[in-house]
Design a protein around this motif. Structure first.
Motif, PDB file in Angstrom:
ATOM      1  N   ALA A 150       0.831  -1.210   0.000  1.00 41.36           N
ATOM      2  CA  ALA A 150       0.000   0.000   0.000  1.00 41.36           C
ATOM      3  C   ALA A 150       0.868   1.265   0.000  1.00 41.36           C
ATOM      4  CB  ALA A 150      -0.927  -0.002   1.207  1.00 41.36           C
ATOM      5  N   VAL A 151       1.970   1.231   0.761  1.00 39.39           N
ATOM      6  CA  VAL A 151       2.892   2.365   0.785  1.00 39.39           C
ATOM      7  C   VAL A 151       3.540   2.533  -0.584  1.00 39.39           C
ATOM      8  CG1 VAL A 151       5.048   3.256   1.770  1.00 39.39           C
ATOM      9  CG2 VAL A 151       3.331   2.188   3.255  1.00 39.39           C
ATOM     10  N   HIS A 152       4.012   1.447  -1.142  1.00 39.79           N
ATOM     11  CA  HIS A 152       4.684   1.485  -2.438  1.00 39.79           C
ATOM     12  C   HIS A 152       3.753   2.039  -3.523  1.00 39.79           C
ATOM     13  CE1 HIS A 152       6.267  -0.144  -6.264  1.00 39.79           C
ATOM     14  NE2 HIS A 152       7.442   0.051  -5.694  1.00 39.79           N
ATOM     15  N   ALA A 153       2.501   1.607  -3.503  1.00 35.64           N
ATOM     16  CA  ALA A 153       1.546   2.060  -4.518  1.00 35.64           C
ATOM     17  C   ALA A 153       1.323   3.565  -4.441  1.00 35.64           C
ATOM     18  CB  ALA A 153       0.226   1.317  -4.350  1.00 35.64           C
ATOM     19  N   LEU A 154       1.231   4.115  -3.229  1.00 37.50           N
ATOM     20  CA  LEU A 154       1.028   5.556  -3.089  1.00 37.50           C
ATOM     21  C   LEU A 154       2.293   6.341  -3.430  1.00 37.50           C
ATOM     22  CD1 LEU A 154      -1.254   5.927   0.053  1.00 37.50           C
ATOM     23  CD2 LEU A 154      -1.712   6.753  -2.255  1.00 37.50           C
ATOM     24  N   LEU A 155       3.445   5.800  -3.081  1.00 34.68           N
ATOM     25  CA  LEU A 155       4.694   6.450  -3.473  1.00 34.68           C
ATOM     26  C   LEU A 155       4.754   6.612  -4.988  1.00 34.68           C
ATOM     27  CD1 LEU A 155       7.282   4.634  -1.153  1.00 34.68           C
ATOM     28  CD2 LEU A 155       6.642   7.047  -1.036  1.00 34.68           C
ATOM     29  N   ARG A 156       4.416   5.547  -5.691  1.00 38.44           N
ATOM     30  CA  ARG A 156       4.468   5.607  -7.149  1.00 38.44           C
ATOM     31  C   ARG A 156       3.403   6.553  -7.711  1.00 38.44           C
ATOM     32  NH1 ARG A 156       8.584   4.443  -6.031  1.00 38.44           N
ATOM     33  NH2 ARG A 156       9.886   2.678  -6.623  1.00 38.44           N
ATOM     34  N   LYS A 157       2.221   6.532  -7.128  1.00 41.06           N
ATOM     35  CA  LYS A 157       1.151   7.423  -7.589  1.00 41.06           C
ATOM     36  C   LYS A 157       1.536   8.885  -7.441  1.00 41.06           C
ATOM     37  CE  LYS A 157      -3.749   8.507  -6.835  1.00 41.06           C
ATOM     38  NZ  LYS A 157      -4.965   8.191  -6.013  1.00 41.06           N
ATOM     39  N   LEU A 158       2.285   9.195  -6.385  1.00 41.73           N
ATOM     40  CA  LEU A 158       2.676  10.578  -6.088  1.00 41.73           C
ATOM     41  C   LEU A 158       4.033  10.947  -6.686  1.00 41.73           C
ATOM     42  CD1 LEU A 158       1.493  10.608  -2.376  1.00 41.73           C
ATOM     43  CD2 LEU A 158       0.466  11.877  -4.276  1.00 41.73           C
ATOM     44  N   TYR A 159       4.619  10.045  -7.472  1.00 44.21           N
ATOM     45  CA  TYR A 159       5.935  10.254  -8.116  1.00 44.21           C
ATOM     46  C   TYR A 159       7.052  10.418  -7.085  1.00 44.21           C
ATOM     47  CZ  TYR A 159       2.943  11.149 -12.141  1.00 44.21           C
ATOM     48  OH  TYR A 159       1.992  11.043 -13.126  1.00 44.21           O
ATOM     49  N   LEU A 160       6.948   9.680  -5.972  1.00 43.85           N
ATOM     50  CA  LEU A 160       7.980   9.704  -4.938  1.00 43.85           C
ATOM     51  C   LEU A 160       8.824   8.443  -5.043  1.00 43.85           C
ATOM     52  CD1 LEU A 160       5.695  10.792  -1.966  1.00 43.85           C
ATOM     53  CD2 LEU A 160       7.189  12.271  -3.329  1.00 43.85           C
ATOM     54  N   SER A 161      10.124   8.575  -4.813  1.00 47.59           N
ATOM     55  CA  SER A 161      11.004   7.420  -4.963  1.00 47.59           C
ATOM     56  C   SER A 161      11.043   6.543  -3.712  1.00 47.59           C
ATOM     57  CB  SER A 161      12.420   7.871  -5.323  1.00 47.59           C
ATOM     58  OG  SER A 161      12.964   8.670  -4.290  1.00 47.59           O
ATOM     59  N   ARG A 162      10.965   7.141  -2.508  1.00 53.64           N
ATOM     60  CA  ARG A 162      11.041   6.326  -1.290  1.00 53.64           C
ATOM     61  C   ARG A 162      10.710   7.184  -0.072  1.00 53.64           C
ATOM     62  NH1 ARG A 162      16.105   8.069  -2.448  1.00 53.64           N
ATOM     63  NH2 ARG A 162      17.456   8.685  -0.712  1.00 53.64           N
ATOM     64  N   VAL A 163      10.470   6.514   1.060  1.00 59.31           N
ATOM     65  CA  VAL A 163      10.323   7.180   2.342  1.00 59.31           C
ATOM     66  C   VAL A 163      11.525   6.779   3.192  1.00 59.31           C
ATOM     67  CG1 VAL A 163       8.840   5.308   3.227  1.00 59.31           C
ATOM     68  CG2 VAL A 163       8.869   7.532   4.378  1.00 59.31           C
ATOM     69  N   THR A 164      12.065   7.737   3.936  1.00 59.83           N
ATOM     70  CA  THR A 164      13.286   7.481   4.693  1.00 59.83           C
ATOM     71  C   THR A 164      13.348   8.424   5.895  1.00 59.83           C
ATOM     72  OG1 THR A 164      15.704   7.333   4.533  1.00 59.83           O
ATOM     73  CG2 THR A 164      14.632   9.095   3.290  1.00 59.83           C
ATOM     74  N   ARG A 165      14.429   8.282   6.657  1.00 52.79           N
ATOM     75  CA  ARG A 165      14.729   9.215   7.741  1.00 52.79           C
ATOM     76  C   ARG A 165      16.202   9.585   7.718  1.00 52.79           C
ATOM     77  NH1 ARG A 165      11.255   7.634  13.197  1.00 52.79           N
ATOM     78  NH2 ARG A 165       9.677   9.236  12.881  1.00 52.79           N
ATOM     79  N   ARG A 166      16.818   9.515   6.547  1.00 52.41           N
ATOM     80  CA  ARG A 166      18.270   9.671   6.502  1.00 52.41           C
ATOM     81  C   ARG A 166      18.741  10.815   5.611  1.00 52.41           C
ATOM     82  NH1 ARG A 166      20.605   3.646   5.640  1.00 52.41           N
ATOM     83  NH2 ARG A 166      18.950   3.432   4.092  1.00 52.41           N
ATOM     84  N   GLU A 167      17.848  11.640   5.093  1.00 59.18           N
ATOM     85  CA  GLU A 167      18.258  12.664   4.137  1.00 59.18           C
ATOM     86  C   GLU A 167      18.641  13.996   4.776  1.00 59.18           C
ATOM     87  OE1 GLU A 167      18.694  12.628   0.772  1.00 59.18           O
ATOM     88  OE2 GLU A 167      18.486  10.471   0.896  1.00 59.18           O
ATOM     89  N   THR A 168      17.914  14.409   5.806  1.00 54.51           N
ATOM     90  CA  THR A 168      18.094  15.764   6.326  1.00 54.51           C
ATOM     91  C   THR A 168      18.797  15.829   7.672  1.00 54.51           C
ATOM     92  OG1 THR A 168      15.949  15.769   7.472  1.00 54.51           O
ATOM     93  CG2 THR A 168      15.957  16.442   5.150  1.00 54.51           C
ATOM     94  N   GLY A 169      19.124  14.679   8.249  1.00 54.90           N
ATOM     95  CA  GLY A 169      19.741  14.682   9.563  1.00 54.90           C
ATOM     96  C   GLY A 169      18.741  14.826  10.690  1.00 54.90           C
ATOM     97  N   CYS A 170      17.460  14.638  10.407  1.00 52.94           N
ATOM     98  CA  CYS A 170      16.405  14.748  11.412  1.00 52.94           C
ATOM     99  C   CYS A 170      15.884  13.353  11.738  1.00 52.94           C
ATOM    100  CB  CYS A 170      15.267  15.634  10.889  1.00 52.94           C
ATOM    101  SG  CYS A 170      13.861  15.755  12.018  1.00 52.94           S
ATOM    102  N   THR A 171      16.196  12.845  12.901  1.00 48.04           N
ATOM    103  CA  THR A 171      15.808  11.478  13.256  1.00 48.04           C
ATOM    104  C   THR A 171      14.342  11.363  13.640  1.00 48.04           C
ATOM    105  OG1 THR A 171      16.519  11.854  15.541  1.00 48.04           O
ATOM    106  CG2 THR A 171      18.135  10.894  14.024  1.00 48.04           C
ATOM    107  N   SER A 172      13.655  12.483  13.811  1.00 44.70           N
ATOM    108  CA  SER A 172      12.238  12.445  14.164  1.00 44.70           C
ATOM    109  C   SER A 172      11.337  12.834  12.993  1.00 44.70           C
ATOM    110  CB  SER A 172      11.968  13.390  15.343  1.00 44.70           C
ATOM    111  OG  SER A 172      12.244  14.729  14.982  1.00 44.70           O
ATOM    112  N   CYS A 173      11.926  13.096  11.833  1.00 41.94           N
ATOM    113  CA  CYS A 173      11.152  13.510  10.663  1.00 41.94           C
ATOM    114  C   CYS A 173      10.935  12.327   9.727  1.00 41.94           C
ATOM    115  CB  CYS A 173      11.882  14.603   9.884  1.00 41.94           C
ATOM    116  SG  CYS A 173      12.260  16.096  10.835  1.00 41.94           S
ATOM    117  N   LEU A 174       9.875  12.385   8.956  1.00 44.31           N
ATOM    118  CA  LEU A 174       9.668  11.451   7.858  1.00 44.31           C
ATOM    119  C   LEU A 174       9.924  12.194   6.556  1.00 44.31           C
ATOM    120  CD1 LEU A 174       6.470   9.505   8.972  1.00 44.31           C
ATOM    121  CD2 LEU A 174       8.776   8.573   8.723  1.00 44.31           C
ATOM    122  N   GLU A 175      10.772  11.623   5.713  1.00 37.87           N
ATOM    123  CA  GLU A 175      11.173  12.273   4.469  1.00 37.87           C
ATOM    124  C   GLU A 175      10.685  11.446   3.283  1.00 37.87           C
ATOM    125  OE1 GLU A 175      15.179  13.402   6.931  1.00 37.87           O
ATOM    126  OE2 GLU A 175      15.126  11.756   5.497  1.00 37.87           O
TER     127      GLU A 175
END
Length: 275
Positions: free
Chosen positions: A204-229
């Motif tokens: 379900a997550v993968h399907a919405l990522l693709r629908k929204l043209y997003l490559s992935r969800v992570t927590r490692r891009e901005t240095g914020c361990t409490s954020c969802l990216e």
């Protein structure tokens, strides 16, 4: 006697108060204006001083482009101003980072999202494929279809205003995606990498990522361990995406070295770019 001196100070030009120091937004507007700025060097430091020795950035930009500046954040010692350049055909964005030296603000660095010039040729090439080759592409890339890849490339290289419009148009799906990731508790395990892999593999997550043209969800891009990216894309460490953090106090700080831009979109969502 004290009151007499005050009256003299107010009445005579020789006793005029010194002008107020320029604020980051004012400096940015002067620096990107198409005309020159005689006092430019007084407001530059660090790498920006070496990059703009003779002309302002505004003088180096084609005169046909309209320019607008927006203050993204101003704290006690740092500030960031976003600059949009536009003409009827395109929009481009870059970001001015300021540091305070004593009581004076200085332009420290100029940043933008790197390597976006690679996107348009790839979109042009993929868009020109005939239907049979599109079908073959989809067969070879079941995880990232032709339609997703073209949409993702366009979003990656889009102007901030266009990405924000994409978010607003699809806000219901972004909320749904957020809810799925939060309900899955993927990022509470000891291994961040394992949680990220599980989140992105969830159907379900993968399907919405693709629908929204997003490559992935992570927590490692901005240095914020409490954020969802929610990453759109990028090359190497220069990425763009949507960040969710409902507590402003926990947001990561913008810096020229990593998080070059963080633009609020409302309800705890932000557009971000890294370098």
């Amino acid at each position: 006697m004290k009151h007499v001196f005050l009256l003299l100070w107010l009445w005579f030009p020789g006793f005029a108060a010194p002008p107020a120091p320029l604020q980051p937004l004012q400096i940015a507007e002067q620096f990107v204006a198409p005309t020159g700025w005689a006092d430019m060097k007084d407001y530059l430091c660090c790498e920006a001083a070496g990059q703009a020795r003779q002309e302002t950035l505004g003088q180096q930009i084609p005169a046909r482009l309209q320019r607008s500046c927006e203050l993204l954040r101003q704290g006690d010692s740092t500030a960031v101003v976003a600059v949009e350049l536009r003409d009827p055909a395109e929009r481009r964005d870059f970001y001015l980072h300021f540091a305070k030296e004593g009581t004076a603000w200085k332009l420290q660095a100029i940043r933008n999202l790197a390597m976006t010039h690679l996107g348009p040729p790839m979109v042009e090439l993929l868009s020109a494929l005939p239907p049979a080759e599109v079908a073959e592409y989809d067969r070879k890339h079941p995880d990232a279809s032709h339609a997703f890849t073209v949409g993702n490339l366009r979003l990656w290289t889009a102007a901030d205003a266009d990405i924000a419009a994409h978010f607003r148009k699809n806000k219901a799906d972004f909320r749904k995606l957020l809810g799925l990731v939060q309900a899955g508790n993927y990022f509470v395990a000891d291994s961040l990498a394992a949680g990220e892999k599980a989140a992105n593999a969830a159907p379900a997550v993968h399907a919405l990522l693709r629908k929204l043209y997003l490559s992935r969800v992570t927590r490692r891009e901005t240095g914020c361990t409490s954020c969802l990216e929610f990453v759109i894309g990028g090359k190497v460490n220069s990425t763009v995406g949507l960040l969710y953090q409902p507590q402003p106090a926990q947001l990561p700080a913008m810096t020229p070295e990593r998080l070059i831009m963080l633009r609020p979109l409302g309800e705890g969502w932000y557009l971000y770019k890294t370098t």
